[in-house]
Design a protein around this motif. Structure first.
Motif, PDB file in Angstrom:
ATOM      1  N   HIS A  77      13.661   6.881  -2.415  1.00  0.00           N
ATOM      2  CA  HIS A  77      12.525   5.970  -2.269  1.00  0.00           C
ATOM      3  C   HIS A  77      12.256   5.659  -0.804  1.00  0.00           C
ATOM      4  CE1 HIS A  77      10.191   2.206  -2.413  1.00  0.00           C
ATOM      5  NE2 HIS A  77       9.661   2.754  -3.502  1.00  0.00           N
ATOM      6  N   ALA A  78      13.297   5.445  -0.022  1.00  0.00           N
ATOM      7  CA  ALA A  78      13.114   5.183   1.409  1.00  0.00           C
ATOM      8  C   ALA A  78      12.513   6.400   2.100  1.00  0.00           C
ATOM      9  CB  ALA A  78      14.448   4.809   2.039  1.00  0.00           C
ATOM     10  N   HIS A  79      12.946   7.575   1.690  1.00  0.00           N
ATOM     11  CA  HIS A  79      12.413   8.835   2.208  1.00  0.00           C
ATOM     12  C   HIS A  79      10.921   8.941   1.901  1.00  0.00           C
ATOM     13  CE1 HIS A  79      12.229  13.288   2.691  1.00  0.00           C
ATOM     14  NE2 HIS A  79      11.608  13.283   1.523  1.00  0.00           N
ATOM     15  N   GLN A  80      10.541   8.673   0.668  1.00  0.00           N
ATOM     16  CA  GLN A  80       9.137   8.726   0.263  1.00  0.00           C
ATOM     17  C   GLN A  80       8.303   7.709   1.030  1.00  0.00           C
ATOM     18  OE1 GLN A  80       9.841   7.915  -3.866  1.00  0.00           O
ATOM     19  NE2 GLN A  80       9.760  10.085  -4.473  1.00  0.00           N
ATOM     20  N   ALA A  81       8.836   6.491   1.149  1.00  0.00           N
ATOM     21  CA  ALA A  81       8.096   5.432   1.821  1.00  0.00           C
ATOM     22  C   ALA A  81       7.881   5.758   3.293  1.00  0.00           C
ATOM     23  CB  ALA A  81       8.840   4.102   1.670  1.00  0.00           C
ATOM     24  N   ARG A  82       8.855   6.378   3.916  1.00  0.00           N
ATOM     25  CA  ARG A  82       8.744   6.719   5.340  1.00  0.00           C
ATOM     26  C   ARG A  82       7.617   7.738   5.556  1.00  0.00           C
ATOM     27  NH1 ARG A  82      13.749   7.350   6.098  1.00  0.00           N
ATOM     28  NH2 ARG A  82      13.892   9.564   5.579  1.00  0.00           N
ATOM     29  N   ILE A  83       7.542   8.742   4.689  1.00  0.00           N
ATOM     30  CA  ILE A  83       6.506   9.765   4.824  1.00  0.00           C
ATOM     31  C   ILE A  83       5.124   9.169   4.574  1.00  0.00           C
ATOM     32  CG2 ILE A  83       5.601  11.909   3.846  1.00  0.00           C
ATOM     33  CD1 ILE A  83       8.502  12.691   3.215  1.00  0.00           C
ATOM     34  N   ALA A 116       0.836  -1.208   0.000  1.00  0.00           N
ATOM     35  CA  ALA A 116       0.000   0.000   0.000  1.00  0.00           C
ATOM     36  C   ALA A 116       0.868   1.254   0.000  1.00  0.00           C
ATOM     37  CB  ALA A 116      -0.920  -0.004   1.226  1.00  0.00           C
ATOM     38  N   VAL A 117       1.975   1.220   0.732  1.00  0.00           N
ATOM     39  CA  VAL A 117       2.896   2.349   0.752  1.00  0.00           C
ATOM     40  C   VAL A 117       3.426   2.616  -0.647  1.00  0.00           C
ATOM     41  CG1 VAL A 117       5.144   3.173   1.574  1.00  0.00           C
ATOM     42  CG2 VAL A 117       3.573   2.029   3.159  1.00  0.00           C
ATOM     43  N   GLU A 118       3.865   1.586  -1.320  1.00  0.00           N
ATOM     44  CA  GLU A 118       4.430   1.741  -2.661  1.00  0.00           C
ATOM     45  C   GLU A 118       3.397   2.301  -3.634  1.00  0.00           C
ATOM     46  OE1 GLU A 118       7.117   1.857  -5.703  1.00  0.00           O
ATOM     47  OE2 GLU A 118       7.469   1.541  -3.561  1.00  0.00           O
ATOM     48  N   ALA A 119       2.172   1.790  -3.565  1.00  0.00           N
ATOM     49  CA  ALA A 119       1.125   2.269  -4.465  1.00  0.00           C
ATOM     50  C   ALA A 119       0.825   3.747  -4.235  1.00  0.00           C
ATOM     51  CB  ALA A 119      -0.139   1.433  -4.268  1.00  0.00           C
ATOM     52  N   ARG A 120       0.783   4.166  -2.978  1.00  0.00           N
ATOM     53  CA  ARG A 120       0.484   5.562  -2.659  1.00  0.00           C
ATOM     54  C   ARG A 120       1.643   6.488  -3.036  1.00  0.00           C
ATOM     55  NH1 ARG A 120      -4.870   6.887  -1.836  1.00  0.00           N
ATOM     56  NH2 ARG A 120      -5.899   5.166  -0.766  1.00  0.00           N
ATOM     57  N   VAL A 121       2.855   6.032  -2.867  1.00  0.00           N
ATOM     58  CA  VAL A 121       4.011   6.834  -3.286  1.00  0.00           C
ATOM     59  C   VAL A 121       3.918   7.134  -4.779  1.00  0.00           C
ATOM     60  CG1 VAL A 121       6.499   6.793  -3.686  1.00  0.00           C
ATOM     61  CG2 VAL A 121       5.585   6.096  -1.461  1.00  0.00           C
ATOM     62  N   GLN A 122       3.659   6.114  -5.553  1.00  0.00           N
ATOM     63  CA  GLN A 122       3.583   6.297  -7.006  1.00  0.00           C
ATOM     64  C   GLN A 122       2.430   7.220  -7.392  1.00  0.00           C
ATOM     65  OE1 GLN A 122       6.034   5.306  -8.943  1.00  0.00           O
ATOM     66  NE2 GLN A 122       6.951   4.464  -7.072  1.00  0.00           N
ATOM     67  N   LEU A 124       1.251  20.993  -1.120  1.00  0.00           N
ATOM     68  CA  LEU A 124       2.490  21.324  -1.833  1.00  0.00           C
ATOM     69  C   LEU A 124       3.727  20.985  -1.002  1.00  0.00           C
ATOM     70  CD1 LEU A 124       1.802  24.725  -3.656  1.00  0.00           C
ATOM     71  CD2 LEU A 124       2.193  22.482  -4.685  1.00  0.00           C
ATOM     72  N   GLY A 125       3.679  21.253   0.299  1.00  0.00           N
ATOM     73  CA  GLY A 125       4.817  20.938   1.152  1.00  0.00           C
ATOM     74  C   GLY A 125       5.087  19.452   1.198  1.00  0.00           C
ATOM     75  N   LEU A 126       4.021  18.649   1.234  1.00  0.00           N
ATOM     76  CA  LEU A 126       4.158  17.194   1.201  1.00  0.00           C
ATOM     77  C   LEU A 126       4.732  16.737  -0.134  1.00  0.00           C
ATOM     78  CD1 LEU A 126       3.578  14.275   2.122  1.00  0.00           C
ATOM     79  CD2 LEU A 126       1.230  14.596   1.300  1.00  0.00           C
ATOM     80  N   GLN A 127       4.151  17.239  -1.240  1.00  0.00           N
ATOM     81  CA  GLN A 127       4.636  16.852  -2.558  1.00  0.00           C
ATOM     82  C   GLN A 127       6.100  17.218  -2.740  1.00  0.00           C
ATOM     83  OE1 GLN A 127       0.971  18.760  -4.581  1.00  0.00           O
ATOM     84  NE2 GLN A 127       1.713  17.286  -6.084  1.00  0.00           N
ATOM     85  N   ALA A 128       6.484  18.407  -2.256  1.00  0.00           N
ATOM     86  CA  ALA A 128       7.863  18.859  -2.413  1.00  0.00           C
ATOM     87  C   ALA A 128       8.831  17.882  -1.754  1.00  0.00           C
ATOM     88  CB  ALA A 128       8.024  20.253  -1.819  1.00  0.00           C
ATOM     89  N   SER A 129       8.532  17.480  -0.535  1.00  0.00           N
ATOM     90  CA  SER A 129       9.420  16.561   0.158  1.00  0.00           C
ATOM     91  C   SER A 129       9.462  15.208  -0.531  1.00  0.00           C
ATOM     92  CB  SER A 129       8.983  16.401   1.615  1.00  0.00           C
ATOM     93  OG  SER A 129       9.932  15.663   2.351  1.00  0.00           O
ATOM     94  N   LEU A 130       8.302  14.733  -1.005  1.00  0.00           N
ATOM     95  CA  LEU A 130       8.273  13.447  -1.689  1.00  0.00           C
ATOM     96  C   LEU A 130       9.076  13.468  -2.986  1.00  0.00           C
ATOM     97  CD1 LEU A 130       4.539  12.440  -1.162  1.00  0.00           C
ATOM     98  CD2 LEU A 130       6.542  11.345  -0.155  1.00  0.00           C
ATOM     99  N   LEU A 131       9.198  14.650  -3.587  1.00  0.00           N
ATOM    100  CA  LEU A 131       9.983  14.790  -4.812  1.00  0.00           C
ATOM    101  C   LEU A 131      11.470  14.977  -4.527  1.00  0.00           C
ATOM    102  CD1 LEU A 131       7.556  17.101  -6.833  1.00  0.00           C
ATOM    103  CD2 LEU A 131       8.075  14.693  -7.308  1.00  0.00           C
ATOM    104  N   GLY A 132      11.833  15.005  -3.248  1.00  0.00           N
ATOM    105  CA  GLY A 132      13.233  15.151  -2.879  1.00  0.00           C
ATOM    106  C   GLY A 132      13.672  16.583  -2.684  1.00  0.00           C
TER     107      GLY A 132
END
Length: 481
Positions: free
Chosen positions: A408-414, A166-172, A357-365
């Motif tokens: 990817h680990a960063h995205q998955a953690r969030i 579920a984490v992977e699907a939501r990250v994508q 936007l703040g969430l998206q920014a972090s997920l994008l690195g």
């Protein structure tokens, strides 16, 4: 969790909440409102009786909130901070007396409401905290088609680890270039004509609501007062010039700076009730002043500030903020038509108190600066701005921050943390809800919400008891005391 759940419903949601309450699995659900005749109970008559007693000194009612608490409540409320101090103080103390009477009589096991966004729900939450009654705020999750529970911006997470699939699907889903937050439906023309249409529609609305408040003998009702154009944050005709303040050549303007020197300021909806009630440091409630100070500090160090207003804010944004920002060099105001995704692609840093936007920014690195208690914030994955003095250190903190070694680990953690605080349900089922033919989506939201409260309540994982101990606030009058 059995017993009684008390539900505080804002204007015209009481029937929707009634259906949710009927499906939550409690022994009883009581819908409370601040409007006479709406819901199972209302505080209106007790509120006005307490107001009269306080004003006249008759009966000398016991005041439940300290002077420091009253000041804190006033500073956070988008309506009260524009009213005379004596009037605001009377309204707060009277609402506390009225809410205390409800709590004495209902004796709820838990309280559920939308996120705290006014002095009414703020007072209810404080009186609940004084009784160790858990107060749950339900809203749409940052993850599409899900809901989440919060308390003053803090995400109520379960102990169970999120499912990796579920984490992977939501990250994508979220990092996809076409991702758009659930509440952004369509783009409209941002023209003078549309601005004037919005302006006069809401000016007429303020007059109509003023008349309604007299007819209904409820002149102090927050819903009617919040509509009044006399409040200091409401736009005036002079704000029409905002259509000329945006810069169509923004790409060329920011092109002179490398991407890692471009700071996106994603502006919030105004009044931004979230930031008002989430931050612990009361000085940070001066959100616009904080943005101006951050712009001053950043531009003095060679950054370009890229200002993107919220698309739903067109017609409601005062130009005063933009004028203050433009007083500094290297500040660019984007046209409203520019999408959040396009802006994120053009910038290397994001600064936003709340919002996707703040969430998206972090997920994008990207380096993402957020306010304290924003439900996705963590010192590990965000640059968290907690107090006013920290603004001066922003350039250095941004410079010192390093991109995640493993994106990817960063995205998955969030996302995993968001999933730990989210559950499948349709929050927007309140739209076009028909009390005569209630839909299954609302019933399912009730069932899922009830299960979530049982999981996180005192008889379950006891989130409030573990993460919000008494006396946790940093200043006298803090809502965390």
């Amino acid at each position: 969790m059995t017993g009684t759940v008390l539900i505080y419903a804002i204007h015209r949601t009481e029937h929707w909440w009634r259906h949710i309450g009927d499906n939550m699995g409690f022994d009883q659900a009581v819908v409370l409102t601040d409007r006479r005749g709406a819901g199972d109970r209302w505080v209106t008559d007790d509120f006005y009786a307490a107001c009269d007693a306080i004003r006249t000194g008759k009966g000398t009612p016991s005041l439940l909130l300290t002077d420091a608490e009253v000041m804190d409540i006033t500073a956070r409320c988008r309506v009260l901070r524009w009213l005379p101090t004596d009037q605001a103080t009377t309204m707060i103390q009277a609402m506390a007396i009225a809410m205390e009477k409800v709590l004495d009589q209902v004796r709820p096991t838990a309280i559920v409401a939308f996120p705290i966004d006014s002095y009414v729900s703020d007072v209810l939450a404080r009186r609940a905290r004084a009784r160790n009654t858990p107060y749950f705020e339900v809203t749409a999750s940052a993850l599409p088609n899900m809901c989440m529970l919060m308390h003053r911006g803090r995400l109520l997470t379960s102990d169970a680890a999120a499912d990796p699939a579920a984490v992977e699907a939501r990250v994508q889903e979220i990092v996809a270039p076409v991702f758009t937050p659930t509440y952004i439906k369509t783009q409209s023309a941002f023209t003078r004509s549309r601005f004037l249409t919005i302006f006069w529609r809401f000016r007429l609305r303020s007059w109509v609501f003023k008349v309604f408040s007299w007819i209904k003998r409820d002149p102090l009702n927050l819903h009617y007062q919040d509509a009044q154009s006399s409040l200091g944050h409401k736009v005036q005709l002079a704000d029409l010039r905002i259509v000329d303040m945006v810069e169509p050549d923004w790409k060329a303007r920011i092109g002179a700076f490398p991407r890692d020197r471009r700071v996106l300021f994603g502006l919030q909806l105004l009044p931004e009730a979230a930031i008002d009630y989430w931050v612990e440091d009361l000085t940070m409630v001066r959100h616009e002043d904080m943005l101006v100070e951050a712009a001053r500090v950043l531009t003095s160090q060679g950054y370009v500030v890229v200002v993107k207003d919220h698309p739903l804010q067109f017609g409601f944004r005062q130009t005063a903020l933009l004028e203050k920002l433009k007083a500094y060099p290297n500040v660019v105001i984007l046209p409203y038509e520019v999408s959040g995704n396009e802006t994120l692609a053009a910038c290397g840093i994001s600064l936003t108190a709340t919002g996707t936007l703040g969430l998206q920014a972090s997920l994008l690195g990207m380096k993402s600066v957020t306010a304290d208690a924003y439900y996705v914030s963590s010192d590990e994955d965000f640059i968290v701005l907690k107090t006013w003095p920290e603004i001066a250190d922003l350039p250095q903190r941004i410079a010192d921050a390093t991109p995640p070694r493993d994106l990817h680990a960063h995205q998955a953690r969030i996302v995993a943390r968001l999933l730990q605080g989210s559950f499948d349900a349709d929050f927007f089922s309140f739209q076009n809800f028909d009390a005569q033919a209630p839909d299954e989506a609302t019933a399912e939201l009730g069932r899922q919400l009830g299960a979530r409260l049982r999981l996180l309540g005192p008889e379950g994982e006891n989130w409030h008891g573990r993460y919000m101990p008494p006396g946790g606030g940093g200043h006298d009058g803090s809502p965390l005391h």
